[in-house]
Design a protein around this motif. Structure first.
Motif, PDB file in Angstrom:
ATOM      1  N   MET A 106      -8.903 -14.729   3.512  1.00 19.59           N
ATOM      2  CA  MET A 106      -7.601 -15.007   4.136  1.00 19.59           C
ATOM      3  C   MET A 106      -6.764 -13.742   4.185  1.00 19.59           C
ATOM      4  SD  MET A 106      -4.294 -15.444   2.928  1.00 19.59           S
ATOM      5  CE  MET A 106      -3.126 -16.678   2.394  1.00 19.59           C
ATOM      6  N   ASP A 107      -6.610 -13.099   3.043  1.00 21.22           N
ATOM      7  CA  ASP A 107      -5.915 -11.820   3.022  1.00 21.22           C
ATOM      8  C   ASP A 107      -6.850 -10.722   2.544  1.00 21.22           C
ATOM      9  OD1 ASP A 107      -4.023 -12.602   0.041  1.00 21.22           O
ATOM     10  OD2 ASP A 107      -6.112 -12.777   0.499  1.00 21.22           O
ATOM     11  N   SER A 108      -8.128 -10.889   2.925  1.00 17.60           N
ATOM     12  CA  SER A 108      -9.121  -9.895   2.518  1.00 17.60           C
ATOM     13  C   SER A 108      -8.800  -8.548   3.147  1.00 17.60           C
ATOM     14  CB  SER A 108     -10.520 -10.333   2.934  1.00 17.60           C
ATOM     15  OG  SER A 108     -10.609 -10.422   4.349  1.00 17.60           O
ATOM     16  N   LEU A 109      -8.151  -8.581   4.273  1.00 16.50           N
ATOM     17  CA  LEU A 109      -7.839  -7.343   4.979  1.00 16.50           C
ATOM     18  C   LEU A 109      -6.890  -6.465   4.171  1.00 16.50           C
ATOM     19  CD1 LEU A 109      -8.263  -5.823   7.657  1.00 16.50           C
ATOM     20  CD2 LEU A 109      -6.231  -6.988   8.519  1.00 16.50           C
ATOM     21  N   ARG A 110      -5.780  -7.020   3.763  1.00 19.17           N
ATOM     22  CA  ARG A 110      -4.806  -6.239   3.022  1.00 19.17           C
ATOM     23  C   ARG A 110      -5.377  -5.785   1.681  1.00 19.17           C
ATOM     24  NH1 ARG A 110      -2.407  -9.928  -0.774  1.00 19.17           N
ATOM     25  NH2 ARG A 110      -0.992  -8.310  -1.490  1.00 19.17           N
ATOM     26  N   LEU A 111      -6.147  -6.671   1.050  1.00 17.80           N
ATOM     27  CA  LEU A 111      -6.723  -6.309  -0.243  1.00 17.80           C
ATOM     28  C   LEU A 111      -7.738  -5.184  -0.080  1.00 17.80           C
ATOM     29  CD1 LEU A 111      -7.101  -9.831  -1.868  1.00 17.80           C
ATOM     30  CD2 LEU A 111      -5.291  -8.120  -2.163  1.00 17.80           C
ATOM     31  N   PHE A 112      -8.530  -5.261   0.977  1.00 15.51           N
ATOM     32  CA  PHE A 112      -9.522  -4.216   1.223  1.00 15.51           C
ATOM     33  C   PHE A 112      -8.854  -2.853   1.373  1.00 15.51           C
ATOM     34  CE2 PHE A 112     -11.804  -1.440   4.114  1.00 15.51           C
ATOM     35  CZ  PHE A 112     -13.034  -1.346   3.495  1.00 15.51           C
ATOM     36  N   VAL A 113      -7.840  -2.810   2.177  1.00 16.24           N
ATOM     37  CA  VAL A 113      -7.150  -1.535   2.432  1.00 16.24           C
ATOM     38  C   VAL A 113      -6.505  -1.015   1.155  1.00 16.24           C
ATOM     39  CG1 VAL A 113      -5.236  -0.448   3.656  1.00 16.24           C
ATOM     40  CG2 VAL A 113      -6.755  -2.025   4.863  1.00 16.24           C
ATOM     41  N   LYS A 114      -5.854  -1.895   0.446  1.00 19.55           N
ATOM     42  CA  LYS A 114      -5.173  -1.491  -0.790  1.00 19.55           C
ATOM     43  C   LYS A 114      -6.163  -0.909  -1.795  1.00 19.55           C
ATOM     44  CE  LYS A 114      -1.009  -3.048  -3.073  1.00 19.55           C
ATOM     45  NZ  LYS A 114       0.043  -4.092  -3.023  1.00 19.55           N
ATOM     46  N   GLN A 115      -7.254  -1.614  -1.976  1.00 18.15           N
ATOM     47  CA  GLN A 115      -8.277  -1.168  -2.927  1.00 18.15           C
ATOM     48  C   GLN A 115      -8.871   0.164  -2.520  1.00 18.15           C
ATOM     49  OE1 GLN A 115     -10.102  -5.565  -4.072  1.00 18.15           O
ATOM     50  NE2 GLN A 115     -11.528  -3.875  -3.675  1.00 18.15           N
ATOM     51  N   LYS A 116      -9.326   0.224  -1.292  1.00 18.82           N
ATOM     52  CA  LYS A 116      -9.981   1.439  -0.794  1.00 18.82           C
ATOM     53  C   LYS A 116      -9.052   2.638  -0.902  1.00 18.82           C
ATOM     54  CE  LYS A 116     -14.257   1.314   0.705  1.00 18.82           C
ATOM     55  NZ  LYS A 116     -15.245   2.310   0.227  1.00 18.82           N
ATOM     56  N   ARG A 117      -7.807   2.400  -0.586  1.00 14.61           N
ATOM     57  CA  ARG A 117      -6.836   3.483  -0.653  1.00 14.61           C
ATOM     58  C   ARG A 117      -6.701   3.979  -2.088  1.00 14.61           C
ATOM     59  NH1 ARG A 117      -1.623   3.736  -1.962  1.00 14.61           N
ATOM     60  NH2 ARG A 117      -1.247   1.491  -1.856  1.00 14.61           N
ATOM     61  N   LYS A 118      -6.637   3.070  -3.022  1.00 14.46           N
ATOM     62  CA  LYS A 118      -6.530   3.429  -4.442  1.00 14.46           C
ATOM     63  C   LYS A 118      -7.756   4.217  -4.883  1.00 14.46           C
ATOM     64  CE  LYS A 118      -2.808   0.784  -5.642  1.00 14.46           C
ATOM     65  NZ  LYS A 118      -1.565   1.291  -6.237  1.00 14.46           N
ATOM     66  N   GLU A 119      -8.924   3.720  -4.473  1.00 22.93           N
ATOM     67  CA  GLU A 119     -10.182   4.400  -4.821  1.00 22.93           C
ATOM     68  C   GLU A 119     -10.127   5.868  -4.439  1.00 22.93           C
ATOM     69  OE1 GLU A 119     -13.130   0.645  -3.921  1.00 22.93           O
ATOM     70  OE2 GLU A 119     -13.777   2.646  -3.294  1.00 22.93           O
ATOM     71  N   LEU A 120      -9.580   6.114  -3.263  1.00 24.65           N
ATOM     72  CA  LEU A 120      -9.517   7.494  -2.761  1.00 24.65           C
ATOM     73  C   LEU A 120      -8.261   8.211  -3.234  1.00 24.65           C
ATOM     74  CD1 LEU A 120     -10.774   6.878   0.891  1.00 24.65           C
ATOM     75  CD2 LEU A 120     -12.087   7.544  -1.122  1.00 24.65           C
ATOM     76  N   LYS A 121      -7.491   7.521  -4.076  1.00 30.25           N
ATOM     77  CA  LYS A 121      -6.274   8.116  -4.646  1.00 30.25           C
ATOM     78  C   LYS A 121      -5.349   8.688  -3.575  1.00 30.25           C
ATOM     79  CE  LYS A 121      -8.200   9.014  -9.217  1.00 30.25           C
ATOM     80  NZ  LYS A 121      -7.936   7.587  -9.608  1.00 30.25           N
ATOM     81  N   LEU A 122      -5.108   7.847  -2.601  1.00 35.96           N
ATOM     82  CA  LEU A 122      -4.177   8.227  -1.543  1.00 35.96           C
ATOM     83  C   LEU A 122      -2.899   7.404  -1.674  1.00 35.96           C
ATOM     84  CD1 LEU A 122      -6.639   8.119   1.508  1.00 35.96           C
ATOM     85  CD2 LEU A 122      -5.822  10.173   0.334  1.00 35.96           C
ATOM     86  N   THR A 123      -1.794   8.000  -1.280  1.00 35.96           N
ATOM     87  CA  THR A 123      -0.564   7.222  -1.197  1.00 35.96           C
ATOM     88  C   THR A 123      -0.544   6.531   0.160  1.00 35.96           C
ATOM     89  OG1 THR A 123       0.706   9.007  -0.186  1.00 35.96           O
ATOM     90  CG2 THR A 123       0.644   8.920  -2.599  1.00 35.96           C
ATOM     91  N   GLN A 124       0.349   5.580   0.313  1.00 35.58           N
ATOM     92  CA  GLN A 124       0.490   4.907   1.609  1.00 35.58           C
ATOM     93  C   GLN A 124       0.831   5.931   2.679  1.00 35.58           C
ATOM     94  OE1 GLN A 124       3.501   1.991   0.724  1.00 35.58           O
ATOM     95  NE2 GLN A 124       1.994   0.414   0.189  1.00 35.58           N
ATOM     96  N   GLU A 125       1.593   6.928   2.275  1.00 35.19           N
ATOM     97  CA  GLU A 125       1.997   7.973   3.209  1.00 35.19           C
ATOM     98  C   GLU A 125       0.780   8.785   3.685  1.00 35.19           C
ATOM     99  OE1 GLU A 125       5.130  10.284   1.556  1.00 35.19           O
ATOM    100  OE2 GLU A 125       5.910  10.898   3.524  1.00 35.19           O
ATOM    101  N   ASP A 126      -0.079   9.146   2.739  1.00 33.91           N
ATOM    102  CA  ASP A 126      -1.314   9.862   3.088  1.00 33.91           C
ATOM    103  C   ASP A 126      -2.128   9.055   4.086  1.00 33.91           C
ATOM    104  OD1 ASP A 126      -0.753  11.879   1.244  1.00 33.91           O
ATOM    105  OD2 ASP A 126      -1.806  10.839  -0.370  1.00 33.91           O
ATOM    106  N   LEU A 127      -2.308   7.788   3.730  1.00 33.75           N
ATOM    107  CA  LEU A 127      -3.130   6.910   4.563  1.00 33.75           C
ATOM    108  C   LEU A 127      -2.563   6.797   5.970  1.00 33.75           C
ATOM    109  CD1 LEU A 127      -5.629   5.020   4.243  1.00 33.75           C
ATOM    110  CD2 LEU A 127      -3.993   3.156   4.083  1.00 33.75           C
ATOM    111  N   ALA A 128      -1.257   6.611   6.041  1.00 32.51           N
ATOM    112  CA  ALA A 128      -0.607   6.487   7.340  1.00 32.51           C
ATOM    113  C   ALA A 128      -0.820   7.748   8.175  1.00 32.51           C
ATOM    114  CB  ALA A 128       0.886   6.237   7.145  1.00 32.51           C
ATOM    115  N   PHE A 129      -0.634   8.882   7.528  1.00 30.25           N
ATOM    116  CA  PHE A 129      -0.805  10.141   8.246  1.00 30.25           C
ATOM    117  C   PHE A 129      -2.243  10.302   8.729  1.00 30.25           C
ATOM    118  CE2 PHE A 129      -1.877  14.649   8.351  1.00 30.25           C
ATOM    119  CZ  PHE A 129      -0.927  15.117   9.252  1.00 30.25           C
ATOM    120  N   ASN A 130      -3.186  10.069   7.841  1.00 27.08           N
ATOM    121  CA  ASN A 130      -4.598  10.220   8.190  1.00 27.08           C
ATOM    122  C   ASN A 130      -5.036   9.271   9.305  1.00 27.08           C
ATOM    123  OD1 ASN A 130      -4.949  12.219   6.246  1.00 27.08           O
ATOM    124  ND2 ASN A 130      -5.609  10.769   4.674  1.00 27.08           N
TER     125      ASN A 130
END
Lengths: 67, 67
Positions: free
Chosen positions: A1-25
């Motif tokens: 149901m909300d697998s999408l948001r959880l996937f992004v959040k997790q993956k982003r953490k794994e790569l040690k990126l901030t939301q800002e980094d992710l947005a820019f990339n």
DNA sequence: TATATTTATACCAGAAAAGGTATAAATATG
DNA sequence: CATATTTATACCTTTTCTGGTATAAATATA
């Protein structure tokens, strides 16, 4: 149901990126990443794909999860 | 890549529905169904989910298909 | 092949998403 | 525990998606 948001959040953490980094990339706005991780339902498909592409993923058809 | 539009088109045919039927059943506009089957990239996620729900499916994260 | 049905494309108005900025809350770090 | 960083929430403007209508093209049917 909300697998999408959880996937992004997790993956982003794994790569040690901030939301800002992710947005820019991904080439999307910071606000969009926030909305995505917060589970907003009305996001635009292409923008979501821009984010998922960073992880070698994309949006596809999957079995509907029970609520 | 365009598995989404193909999935909807196929499934709709299987059930012998017109685009108009599908739109009505999903509660979205006819124009939206057309855009979806035509491969428009900028659709709204929630509307796509409204359509996929008719087939017991939803949008999820999948491996990115080679272009 | 002629007609009816379905699908594709274009234009328009209204609604809402995207993204910027600002601020508060939460989390990390020293 | 104090401070810095990151994340969440709210407001506002610009952009554009949605969906209606109309028309043309394509497909099905008789």
């Amino acid at each position: 149901m909300d697998s999408l948001r959880l996937f992004v959040k997790q993956k982003r953490k794994e790569l040690k990126l901030t939301q800002e980094d992710l947005a820019f990339n991904a080439g999307v706005g910071l606000r969009f990443v926030r909305d995505l991780e917060q589970g907003k339902k009305t996001l635009r498909l292409d923008k979501v794909n821009d984010v998922l592409a960073l992880f070698g993923k994309e949006v596809g058809v999957v079995d509907k999860a029970r609520e």
